[in-house]
Design an enzyme around this catalytic site. Structure first.
Site, PDB file in Angstrom:
ATOM      1  N   HIS A  57       1.949  -4.457  -0.319  1.00 19.98           N
ATOM      2  CA  HIS A  57       2.415  -4.532   1.067  1.00 19.98           C
ATOM      3  C   HIS A  57       3.838  -4.001   1.185  1.00 19.98           C
ATOM      4  O   HIS A  57       4.144  -3.198   2.072  1.00 19.98           O
ATOM      5  CB  HIS A  57       2.343  -5.980   1.549  1.00 19.98           C
ATOM      6  CG  HIS A  57       3.008  -6.233   2.867  1.00 19.98           C
ATOM      7  ND1 HIS A  57       2.316  -6.315   4.055  1.00 19.98           N
ATOM      8  CD2 HIS A  57       4.322  -6.435   3.179  1.00 19.98           C
ATOM      9  CE1 HIS A  57       3.162  -6.543   5.036  1.00 19.98           C
ATOM     10  NE2 HIS A  57       4.391  -6.615   4.538  1.00 19.98           N
ATOM     11  N   GLU A  58       4.709  -4.443   0.286  1.00 21.86           N
ATOM     12  CA  GLU A  58       6.111  -4.014   0.352  1.00 21.86           C
ATOM     13  C   GLU A  58       6.258  -2.532   0.033  1.00 21.86           C
ATOM     14  O   GLU A  58       7.060  -1.824   0.655  1.00 21.86           O
ATOM     15  CB  GLU A  58       6.963  -4.861  -0.604  1.00 21.86           C
ATOM     16  CG  GLU A  58       7.018  -6.338  -0.262  1.00 21.86           C
ATOM     17  CD  GLU A  58       7.505  -6.593   1.155  1.00 21.86           C
ATOM     18  OE1 GLU A  58       8.307  -5.783   1.659  1.00 21.86           O
ATOM     19  OE2 GLU A  58       7.086  -7.585   1.763  1.00 21.86           O
ATOM     20  N   GLU A  97       4.121  -4.289  10.398  1.00 20.78           N
ATOM     21  CA  GLU A  97       3.677  -5.296   9.439  1.00 20.78           C
ATOM     22  C   GLU A  97       2.158  -5.246   9.261  1.00 20.78           C
ATOM     23  O   GLU A  97       1.650  -5.326   8.146  1.00 20.78           O
ATOM     24  CB  GLU A  97       4.119  -6.690   9.882  1.00 20.78           C
ATOM     25  CG  GLU A  97       5.608  -6.951   9.749  1.00 20.78           C
ATOM     26  CD  GLU A  97       6.084  -6.925   8.314  1.00 20.78           C
ATOM     27  OE1 GLU A  97       5.291  -7.259   7.410  1.00 20.78           O
ATOM     28  OE2 GLU A  97       7.250  -6.548   8.091  1.00 20.78           O
ATOM     29  N   HIS A 114       5.648  -0.439   3.058  1.00 21.03           N
ATOM     30  CA  HIS A 114       6.809  -0.285   3.940  1.00 21.03           C
ATOM     31  C   HIS A 114       7.670   0.891   3.489  1.00 21.03           C
ATOM     32  O   HIS A 114       8.179   1.651   4.311  1.00 21.03           O
ATOM     33  CB  HIS A 114       7.652  -1.564   3.925  1.00 21.03           C
ATOM     34  CG  HIS A 114       7.115  -2.653   4.797  1.00 21.03           C
ATOM     35  ND1 HIS A 114       6.820  -2.469   6.135  1.00 21.03           N
ATOM     36  CD2 HIS A 114       6.829  -3.964   4.523  1.00 21.03           C
ATOM     37  CE1 HIS A 114       6.382  -3.610   6.653  1.00 21.03           C
ATOM     38  NE2 HIS A 114       6.372  -4.522   5.701  1.00 21.03           N
TER      39      HIS A 114
END
Length: 261
Positions: free
Chosen positions: A103-104, A179, A107
């Site tokens: 997930h990070e 997100e 980003h």
């Protein structure tokens, strides 16, 4: 004022990774210090075909992770010591921990720090221009109460407030969308949406169990965190930087069904 605003944007754009890491007390770690953590990041970066960011850990009671940096070549991914220790103790499975880091890394790949910085700066700049017109009387003809009209300064102030409010709401909406996009990309990268959903639920519960004082101290960095430091009621408002945990898990469940088909 415009020069100062430009300087702020320059600092945010070129030094966002250093500023965020310093503010959160993160320290960069080497593969020799944290070989298993680097191993997970190496594996995910190979799957994503992206440059490996710098790896850091932060000493805090908050079980969380974040990534920052203006582009994939100037990025840092950080996990808190509580999250790392929870993974090593078995509170998080290998797949769940990978999901959080995926997930990070999403980003970073999506350049979300750059996107949000520019989006928020444009709104702040519009508000500053309106305030400058109010402060220095650049609104044209000044009518006052003696003329029976509405003071032009009041009109400019109202425009400034409305501009900033709308900009803030739109920036928060954009943040919530990014997100969800990072959740989707992380789930597709690992091929295991259910593990990411499970990690999200565990981390959210861990954050919620922290003392109120710790939550208030962490709220400043909510925009960076994998799971923000606020209660469920606040997460459902237009002022939150993250979607509600329920909405994120619902999306991951749909992705899991799609992958199953």
């Amino acid at each position: 004022m415009l020069i100062i605003a430009g300087a702020i944007l320059f600092a945010q754009f070129f030094f966002s990774d250093k500023i965020a890491a310093f503010a959160m007390g993160a320290r960069q770690v080497t593969p020799e210090q944290y070989p298993d953590l680097h191993g997970v990041v190496d594996r995910l970066c190979a799957l994503a075909d992206m440059p490996k960011p710098r790896v850091a850990v932060a000493e805090t009671r908050m079980p969380n992770a974040f990534a920052t940096g203006r582009n994939p070549n100037n990025a840092v991914i950080c996990v808190t010591t509580v999250l790392y220790d929870g993974w090593k103790r078995g509170s998080l499975t290998e797949q769940e921990f990978e999901g959080v880091l995926a997930h990070e890394l999403s980003h970073v790949a999506h350049r979300d720090v750059l996107v949000i910085t520019i989006a928020s700066f444009l709104g702040i700049l519009a508000g500053l221009v309106a305030r400058m017109a109010f402060w220095f009387g650049l609104g044209g003809d000044r009518r006052d109460d003696r003329d029976g009209g509405v003071p032009i300064q009041l009109i400019v102030l109202l425009v400034s407030m409305v501009t900033y409010a709308i900009s803030f709401l739109l920036t928060m909406a954009l943040s919530r969308y990014r997100e969800l996009a990072a959740d989707r990309a992380g789930a597709l990268l690992t091929g295991n949406p259910s593990a990411l959903a499970s990690a999200l639920q565990k981390i959210t519960n861990g954050v919620a169990s922290l003392p109120t004082q710790d939550l208030r101290q962490a709220e400043t960095f909510n925009a960076f965190y994998f799971a923000p430091a606020f209660n469920r009621e606040n997460a459902k408002t237009l002022l939150s930087s993250h979607p509600s945990t329920e909405k994120r898990i619902e999306q991951l469940a749909k992705i899991s069904q799609q992958l199953g088909h």
